[in-house]
Design a protein around this motif. Sequence first.
Motif, PDB file in Angstrom:
ATOM      1  N   GLN A  72       0.837  -1.186   0.000  1.00 55.20           N
ATOM      2  CA  GLN A  72       0.000   0.000   0.000  1.00 55.20           C
ATOM      3  C   GLN A  72       0.880   1.247   0.000  1.00 55.20           C
ATOM      4  N   LEU A  73       0.302   2.357  -0.391  1.00 56.19           N
ATOM      5  CA  LEU A  73       0.868   3.677  -0.123  1.00 56.19           C
ATOM      6  C   LEU A  73       0.132   4.241   1.089  1.00 56.19           C
ATOM      7  N   HIS A  74       0.903   4.715   2.071  1.00 55.16           N
ATOM      8  CA  HIS A  74       0.329   5.201   3.331  1.00 55.16           C
ATOM      9  C   HIS A  74       0.761   6.642   3.598  1.00 55.16           C
ATOM     10  N   VAL A  75      -0.019   7.324   4.428  1.00 59.91           N
ATOM     11  CA  VAL A  75       0.379   8.611   4.973  1.00 59.91           C
ATOM     12  C   VAL A  75       0.350   8.501   6.490  1.00 59.91           C
ATOM     13  N   ALA A  98      -0.599  10.466  13.556  1.00 59.26           N
ATOM     14  CA  ALA A  98      -1.618   9.463  13.842  1.00 59.26           C
ATOM     15  C   ALA A  98      -1.168   8.162  13.189  1.00 59.26           C
ATOM     16  N   ASP A  99      -1.835   7.047  13.532  1.00 58.67           N
ATOM     17  CA  ASP A  99      -1.494   5.783  12.895  1.00 58.67           C
ATOM     18  C   ASP A  99      -1.593   5.896  11.382  1.00 58.67           C
ATOM     19  N   ARG A 100      -0.763   5.134  10.702  1.00 58.58           N
ATOM     20  CA  ARG A 100      -0.712   5.217   9.243  1.00 58.58           C
ATOM     21  C   ARG A 100      -2.070   4.950   8.623  1.00 58.58           C
ATOM     22  N   LYS A 101      -2.292   5.613   7.478  1.00 58.29           N
ATOM     23  CA  LYS A 101      -3.566   5.501   6.770  1.00 58.29           C
ATOM     24  C   LYS A 101      -3.274   5.222   5.300  1.00 58.29           C
ATOM     25  N   ALA A 102      -3.895   4.189   4.767  1.00 58.67           N
ATOM     26  CA  ALA A 102      -3.697   3.840   3.358  1.00 58.67           C
ATOM     27  C   ALA A 102      -4.365   4.867   2.450  1.00 58.67           C
ATOM     28  N   ILE A 103      -3.641   5.284   1.411  1.00 60.01           N
ATOM     29  CA  ILE A 103      -4.175   6.245   0.441  1.00 60.01           C
ATOM     30  C   ILE A 103      -4.160   5.663  -0.971  1.00 60.01           C
ATOM     31  N   ALA A 144      -1.400   6.466  -6.110  1.00 58.81           N
ATOM     32  CA  ALA A 144      -2.201   7.246  -5.165  1.00 58.81           C
ATOM     33  C   ALA A 144      -2.124   8.706  -5.574  1.00 58.81           C
ATOM     34  N   SER A 145      -2.985   9.516  -4.964  1.00 58.14           N
ATOM     35  CA  SER A 145      -2.949  10.960  -5.162  1.00 58.14           C
ATOM     36  C   SER A 145      -3.208  11.621  -3.814  1.00 58.14           C
ATOM     37  N   ASP A 146      -2.264  12.448  -3.366  1.00 56.21           N
ATOM     38  CA  ASP A 146      -2.392  13.077  -2.055  1.00 56.21           C
ATOM     39  C   ASP A 146      -1.476  14.293  -1.996  1.00 56.21           C
ATOM     40  N   LYS A 147      -1.943  15.350  -1.299  1.00 58.14           N
ATOM     41  CA  LYS A 147      -1.166  16.586  -1.194  1.00 58.14           C
ATOM     42  C   LYS A 147      -0.934  16.989   0.264  1.00 58.14           C
ATOM     43  N   GLU A 158     -10.229  -1.662   1.936  1.00 58.60           N
ATOM     44  CA  GLU A 158     -10.651  -0.719   2.964  1.00 58.60           C
ATOM     45  C   GLU A 158     -10.214  -1.180   4.346  1.00 58.60           C
ATOM     46  N   ASN A 159     -10.079  -2.501   4.517  1.00 55.31           N
ATOM     47  CA  ASN A 159      -9.754  -3.035   5.831  1.00 55.31           C
ATOM     48  C   ASN A 159      -8.367  -2.597   6.272  1.00 55.31           C
ATOM     49  N   GLN A 160      -8.231  -2.047   7.446  1.00 58.14           N
ATOM     50  CA  GLN A 160      -6.950  -1.563   7.943  1.00 58.14           C
ATOM     51  C   GLN A 160      -6.383  -2.471   9.036  1.00 58.14           C
TER      52      GLN A 160
END
Length: 236
Positions: A127-130, A134-139, A180-183, A231-233
């Motif tokens: 996954q790509l995470h941010v 806070a705990d990592r979140k998949a993006i 992924a796409s995130d800013k 979606e499952n983390q």
Amino acid sequence: MKFLRSLIHLALGVCLTAAAAEAVMHPLRQREQWQFEDPAVWEWQGQGSETALVLKKPSQYKPKYRRPFNMAWYGGAEWDSFTLTCEARLDAFTKGNNDVCIAFGGAGDSQFYYAHLGEKADGVHLQLHVVNNADRKAITTNRAETLPWKPGHWHSVKLVRDAASGSIKVWFDGLLVLEASDKTFGKGRIGLGSFDDLGAFRNVSVIPGTAASAEASSSQASGTAFKPAAENQRRP
């Protein structure tokens, strides 16, 4: 006159080529610029272009938030848009989904992106995470089902980030495997590491800006189709 113009164009081309070559950075050749969250588990091997950074044993480092347990951070420069290439080796095949990770956009030890290069895709692996205090979140928006890691083998990895558009893409052995796409973050540090596995990195290079040629290698191998990110983390 035509001859003179040809000489000018030739000279300009040489200058541009030289400037582009100077823009390429090879972080592993600057050992003094690296900071380790757990220095006891890292080892330098080789010299010059043969330099490798090896994660030789699991780390006891405990970060504040859920994210890779041990990272090595390059402090010599920061990038927003860039193309990173390297060779990576996975040295642990013990639990069916081992990994190495590449971090970027690092603004602190609890603020960065990372590409989780696990063996198989699930809620948290491949996954790509941010991580943003806070705990990592998949993006991840698209990804491959698996990565064909082989024991004792160096695999090519390329990560391209366009900060303006937010685009993040990762190739593994020439195949596009993560998108992924995130800013959330702009300019920041790069880092290498893993959650709790063993691995190594060599031939790391970073080119500022986004390379158009990177898009040309976005083909996927037959049988390695992208799927929507889970979606499952679940925790690894």
